[in-house]
Design an enzyme around this catalytic site. Structure first.
Site, PDB file in Angstrom:
ATOM      1  CG  ASP A 343      -2.262   0.732   0.863  1.00  9.42           C
ATOM      2  OD1 ASP A 343      -2.195   1.955   0.679  1.00  9.42           O
ATOM      3  OD2 ASP A 343      -3.332   0.089   0.770  1.00  9.42           O
ATOM      4  CD  GLU A 402     -12.956   0.383 -10.687  1.00  9.01           C
ATOM      5  OE1 GLU A 402     -11.923  -0.190 -10.311  1.00  9.01           O
ATOM      6  OE2 GLU A 402     -13.749  -0.108 -11.504  1.00  9.01           O
ATOM      7  CG  HIS A 450     -14.672  -8.514 -10.974  1.00 11.27           C
ATOM      8  ND1 HIS A 450     -15.928  -8.410 -11.524  1.00 11.27           N
ATOM      9  CD2 HIS A 450     -14.713  -7.770  -9.846  1.00 11.27           C
ATOM     10  CE1 HIS A 450     -16.673  -7.641 -10.755  1.00 11.27           C
ATOM     11  NE2 HIS A 450     -15.969  -7.248  -9.740  1.00 11.27           N
TER      12      HIS A 450
HETATM   13  P1  NAD Z   1     -10.282   0.505  -1.047  1.00 17.15           P
HETATM   14  O1  NAD Z   1     -10.496   1.955  -1.126  1.00 17.15           O
HETATM   15  O2  NAD Z   1     -10.798  -0.228   0.140  1.00 17.15           O
HETATM   16  O3  NAD Z   1      -8.721   0.182  -1.147  1.00 17.15           O
HETATM   17  C1  NAD Z   1      -7.839   0.720  -2.086  1.00 17.15           C
HETATM   18  C2  NAD Z   1      -6.454   0.717  -1.474  1.00 17.15           C
HETATM   19  O4  NAD Z   1      -5.508   1.076  -2.480  1.00 17.15           O
HETATM   20  C3  NAD Z   1      -6.280   1.719  -0.332  1.00 17.15           C
HETATM   21  O5  NAD Z   1      -5.805   1.043   0.819  1.00 17.15           O
HETATM   22  C4  NAD Z   1      -5.252   2.684  -0.867  1.00 17.15           C
HETATM   23  O6  NAD Z   1      -4.412   3.211   0.142  1.00 17.15           O
HETATM   24  C5  NAD Z   1      -4.492   1.815  -1.842  1.00 17.15           C
HETATM   25  N1  NAD Z   1      -3.726   2.532  -2.836  1.00 17.15           N
HETATM   26  C6  NAD Z   1      -4.059   3.664  -3.507  1.00 17.15           C
HETATM   27  N2  NAD Z   1      -3.049   4.008  -4.338  1.00 17.15           N
HETATM   28  C7  NAD Z   1      -2.082   3.087  -4.197  1.00 17.15           C
HETATM   29  C8  NAD Z   1      -0.818   2.882  -4.783  1.00 17.15           C
HETATM   30  N3  NAD Z   1      -0.337   3.743  -5.678  1.00 17.15           N
HETATM   31  N4  NAD Z   1      -0.097   1.808  -4.413  1.00 17.15           N
HETATM   32  C9  NAD Z   1      -0.570   0.951  -3.499  1.00 17.15           C
HETATM   33  N5  NAD Z   1      -1.761   1.095  -2.900  1.00 17.15           N
HETATM   34  C10 NAD Z   1      -2.509   2.153  -3.252  1.00 17.15           C
HETATM   35  O7  NAD Z   1     -10.863  -0.098  -2.399  1.00 17.15           O
HETATM   36  P2  NAD Z   1     -11.440  -1.546  -2.663  1.00 17.15           P
HETATM   37  O8  NAD Z   1     -12.870  -1.577  -2.361  1.00 17.15           O
HETATM   38  O9  NAD Z   1     -10.536  -2.544  -2.034  1.00 17.15           O
HETATM   39  O10 NAD Z   1     -11.293  -1.629  -4.256  1.00 17.15           O
HETATM   40  C11 NAD Z   1     -10.075  -1.845  -4.906  1.00 17.15           C
HETATM   41  C12 NAD Z   1     -10.326  -2.259  -6.331  1.00 17.15           C
HETATM   42  O11 NAD Z   1     -11.141  -3.427  -6.341  1.00 17.15           O
HETATM   43  C13 NAD Z   1     -11.076  -1.235  -7.161  1.00 17.15           C
HETATM   44  O12 NAD Z   1     -10.592  -1.258  -8.478  1.00 17.15           O
HETATM   45  C14 NAD Z   1     -12.518  -1.724  -7.099  1.00 17.15           C
HETATM   46  O13 NAD Z   1     -13.282  -1.326  -8.194  1.00 17.15           O
HETATM   47  C15 NAD Z   1     -12.305  -3.207  -7.122  1.00 17.15           C
HETATM   48  N6  NAD Z   1     -13.409  -4.015  -6.561  1.00 17.15           N
HETATM   49  C16 NAD Z   1     -14.074  -3.591  -5.464  1.00 17.15           C
HETATM   50  C17 NAD Z   1     -15.108  -4.362  -4.946  1.00 17.15           C
HETATM   51  C18 NAD Z   1     -15.844  -3.959  -3.707  1.00 17.15           C
HETATM   52  O14 NAD Z   1     -16.875  -4.544  -3.418  1.00 17.15           O
HETATM   53  N7  NAD Z   1     -15.327  -3.007  -2.947  1.00 17.15           N
HETATM   54  C19 NAD Z   1     -15.445  -5.576  -5.573  1.00 17.15           C
HETATM   55  C20 NAD Z   1     -14.717  -5.980  -6.685  1.00 17.15           C
HETATM   56  C21 NAD Z   1     -13.699  -5.186  -7.178  1.00 17.15           C
END
Ligand code: NAD
Length: 711
Positions: A343, A402, A450
């Site tokens: 992260d 995202e 996904h």
């Molecule tokens: P989240 O906001 O919980 O987590 C994202 C993480 O990425 C954060 O901890 C952030 O600090 C980190 N981050 C940001 N920039 C970074 C970088 N340059 N290097 C390393 N880490 C970095 O988001 P999430 O819900 O876990 O979603 C993440 C991805 O998964 C997105 O693309 C989302 O569309 C996809 N997704 C989400 C879900 C859901 O239900 N939340 C389901 C399927 C897919």
């Protein structure tokens, strides 16, 4: 060709070892049945016989009925009845032999396999996690037709037998012993037959089953006892709360079990055969067998995987230790796959690992994990804030916010750390894989992976193949998903892929019903009635309208960049119209303090009373129409995905719709649902809905033909 070996020892005990020829497992085929007839004649004529041991030469004990034979055999109820009666007859003969019969269970004995064991006088089970026993027929829309319902009820009593039968529970080791499914455990395969023989020698008189003895009483009480009458009266209501009346099998199982106590044993067995014949013809059984048995088998055996050598990732890296990244880290560590969890700060990454600590502690509390396993699991996760930590890794999974520009920055930066044969996956839920792949130095090695939330419970991954993704990358991605114990379904790249797109239609239709004047309570109720896990308004709150709005804005920006007009979700959809007003009113969803529901401190919720403002007309939508609208929208969108080539196979559509979207399982999946209704009847009803509610319900002949040609 013989289906078994026959060996008599000096003490007069015959050991029958089942060994279905040319098959990896023993099954109740015609050949087995012919063999059993011959075997029973031989045993009856055997001189000096003192006992019989039933064993298996396969890794599993006995797999049960031949579902292929059942699915493609005659559907005439009399034919099915005759078939089942024939199959179960040798088991009755087996339990009537004048000597004790013992099952030596070396591996899985499920369904018909366990029904053979129930016809024995004693059961010795190998104390191994692989040796599982039970009658799971109800989970395939059937009932145990080889005497399983009648014998288990007689063996355990109604109260204990019902949950095992109606839920198709499978038990192993101590649990099987405690439930009374088996009587003895041994620790090694070598001890099985000696233990079975020892029991025979110690119990030479134990030849008759309890139910064949004078004065037999059911454990827990006979049919007329107060306790049994109470169980029989309450069970249907309890069952209805679970199945919502959508699954005929558990109801039939219950009915046969209760009635078996009111008739003679042989009449009860015949009644069970009638019940089996009725269920085998049901849409639900055919759906369950098609999807949960053959469909699952096709996916697990890799029928839809590109041919080529097997691949195994030896190391991995996850970018983003947020909700998804930390869940994926848990999935990797659970299967021993070393993972660097990166992260922006080490603190964030540590927090992401903390999620696995929490899950492990919960598992320990429930007796499903010990400290050593927890330590081993956690040692697989290395929190980091530096790319160098995962130099030479086999698979990178990007799960950062995202945000397309963030992803386009992170992907080329981290790609450098991939091993020469590694693959790069993105966990994006809606961004086009082919567009993200352009930021990857080698787009042939880039693919969509996904996952779904919560990752530890949703054991399915939608693999998205981009325009330039190579077959080799797809094969590796498929193997990786199976390596971590998840189900892979493969789709081609288009806005919303398959799952987000179809799931969106469910959410959208819920809101469209509200605009058409249906009361929110009735909408949620209609969703419950069709078997959706959560009503559309409640799901909106969980997903959050803020997220939907963000996705919409991202796609508008993407369209502008590409000079196209895709719209995801469409501008005039209810998801956008109603969703955006909710966000504007500060009701973005549960996470934002409230949405369609209001959430109280004590954990309860109630529908928000400001929802009437979304009523645009009063169409007086009937409950039936509401139910059909939610089912048909999803099924039609799935069909469109197949027609457009987003989906590659029906099997993946069905499995994906159930496990990733929550499409009602009793249908066998969104496309199997159409088969169950009948293609012509489905088109007719879709036309009616289109005429009344709009073109989103239109079904083209070409799409339907695709379904016809796939069968
Ligand atoms: P989240 O906001 O919980 O987590 C994202 C993480 O990425 C954060 O901890 C952030 O600090 C980190 N981050 C940001 N920039 C970074 C970088 N340059 N290097 C390393 N880490 C970095 O988001 P999430 O819900 O876990 O979603 C993440 C991805 O998964 C997105 O693309 C989302 O569309 C996809 N997704 C989400 C879900 C859901 O239900 N939340 C389901 C399927 C897919």
């Amino acid at each position: 060709m013989s289906e078994y070996t026959y060996e008599k020892d000096a003490s007069g005990i015959v050991t029958i070892t089942f060994d279905s020829q040319g098959k990896s497992a023993n099954t109740m085929t015609r050949a087995w049945f012919e063999g059993m007839k011959e075997l029973m004649a031989k045993l009856s004529a055997e001189e000096g016989l003192t006992g019989v041991v039933i064993a298996s030469a396969k890794k599993t004990f006995f797999a049960g009925g031949d579902l292929e034979e059942m699915l493609h055999g005659s559907m005439d109820p009399e034919d099915i009845f005759a078939y089942v009666e024939e199959m179960k007859a040798p088991l009755r003969q087996l339990e009537k032999l004048p000597v004790p019969v013992v099952a030596a269970i070396n591996g899985a004995a499920l369904g018909g396999g366990f029904e053979i064991c129930l016809a024995c006088n004693h059961r010795v089970l190998l104390n191994s996690p692989k040796a599982v026993v039970g009658l799971p027929e109800a989970t395939l829309g059937l009932l145990p037709g080889a005497g399983g319902v009648v014998r288990l009820t007689a063996k355990l009593g109604l109260e204990a037998a019902l949950p095992l039968l109606a839920e198709g529970k499978q038990l192993r080791q101590e649990k099987a012993l405690k439930a009374g499914l088996v009587e003895e455990l041994v620790d090694t395969p070598e001890e099985l037959i000696p233990a079975a023989k020892a029991w025979i020698k110690a119990n030479p008189e134990a030849a008759a089953q309890p139910w064949d003895q004078k004065g037999f009483r059911y454990p827990g009480g006979n049919a007329e006892s107060a306790n049994v009458r109470m169980v029989a009266a309450m069970a249907p209501t309890m069952l209805y709360n679970k199945t919502r009346g959508l699954m005929p099998a558990p109801e039939k199982v219950m009915d046969i079990a209760v009635n078996s106590m009111r008739m003679g044993f042989d009449s009860a067995l015949r009644n069970e055969s009638r019940g089996f014949a009725a269920l085998l013809r049901s849409t639900e059984a055919r759906a369950a067998i098609t999807t949960f048995f053959f469909g699952m088998q096709a996916i697990k055996s890799g029928k839809v995987r590109p041919q080529g050598d097997a691949w195994k990732a030896g190391s991995s890296a996850i970018l983003g230790a947020g909700m998804m990244g930390s869940g994926i880290a848990w999935a990797h560590a659970s299967r021993g796959l070393p993972t660097a969890l990166k992260d922006m700060s080490l603190e964030n990454a540590e927090k992401g690992k903390g999620y696995s600590v929490k899950l492990a502690d919960k598992a320990i509390k429930r007796g499903r994990m010990d400290e050593a396993k927890k330590d081993a699991l956690l040692s697989c996760i290395t929190p980091t804030d530096s790319d160098e930590t995962f130099a030479g890794t086999d698979i990178i999974i990007e799960a950062v916010f995202e945000d397309i520009s963030l992803k386009e920055k992170v992907i080329p930066e981290t790609y450098k750390q991939l091993s020469d044969t590694g693959i790069y996956g993105s966990n994006t839920s809606t961004l086009p894989i082919s567009i993200l792949a352009e930021s990857c130095p080698d787009p042939t090695r880039f693919i969509g992976l996904h996952f779904f939330s919560p990752v530890d419970k949703m054991k399915i991954v939608e693999i998205i193949v981009g325009d330039k993704t190579s077959e080799e990358t797809l094969r590796k991605a498929y193997d990786y998903v199976q390596q971590i114990g998840y189900l892979p379904i493969v789709v081609n790249d288009k806005r919303g892929f398959f799952t987000s797109r179809v799931f969106g239609t469910y959410l959208d239709e819920g809101l469209a019903l509200m605009r058409d004047g249906m009361s929110p309570v009735a909408i949620e109720r209609a969703a419950w009635k069709i078997g959706m896990p959560v009503g559309p308004l409640a799901v909106h709150d969980e997903v959050s309208m803020v997220l939907t709005k963000k996705i919409h804005e991202t796609h508008i920006a993407l369209d502008a960049r590409l000079g196209v007009e895709n719209g995801f979700p469409a501008d005039d959809s209810s998801n956008v119209k109603v969703g955006q007003s909710m966000v504007n009113m500060g009701r973005g969803g549960r996470h934002y303090g409230g949405g369609f529901y209001e959430y109280a401190e004590d954990g309860t919720k109630k529908l928000w009373d400001g929802l009437s403002q979304f009523k645009e007309r009063d169409l007086n939508v009937s409950m039936q129409d509401a139910e059909d609208r939610m089912m048909y929208r999803q099924a039609i969108e799935t069909l469109r995905c197949l027609d457009e080539g987003v989906l590659r196979t029906e099997v993946e559509a069905n499995i994906g719709s159930i496990f990733a979207i929550g499409f009602p399982a009793h249908t066998g999946g969104a496309l199997q649902f159409i088969h169950g209704v009948g293609l012509d009847a489905f088109k007719k009803r879709a036309d009616e809905l289109a005429a009344a509610y709009g073109p989103r319900f239109e079904v083209t002949e070409s799409a339907l033909n695709k379904l016809r040609s796939e069968k």
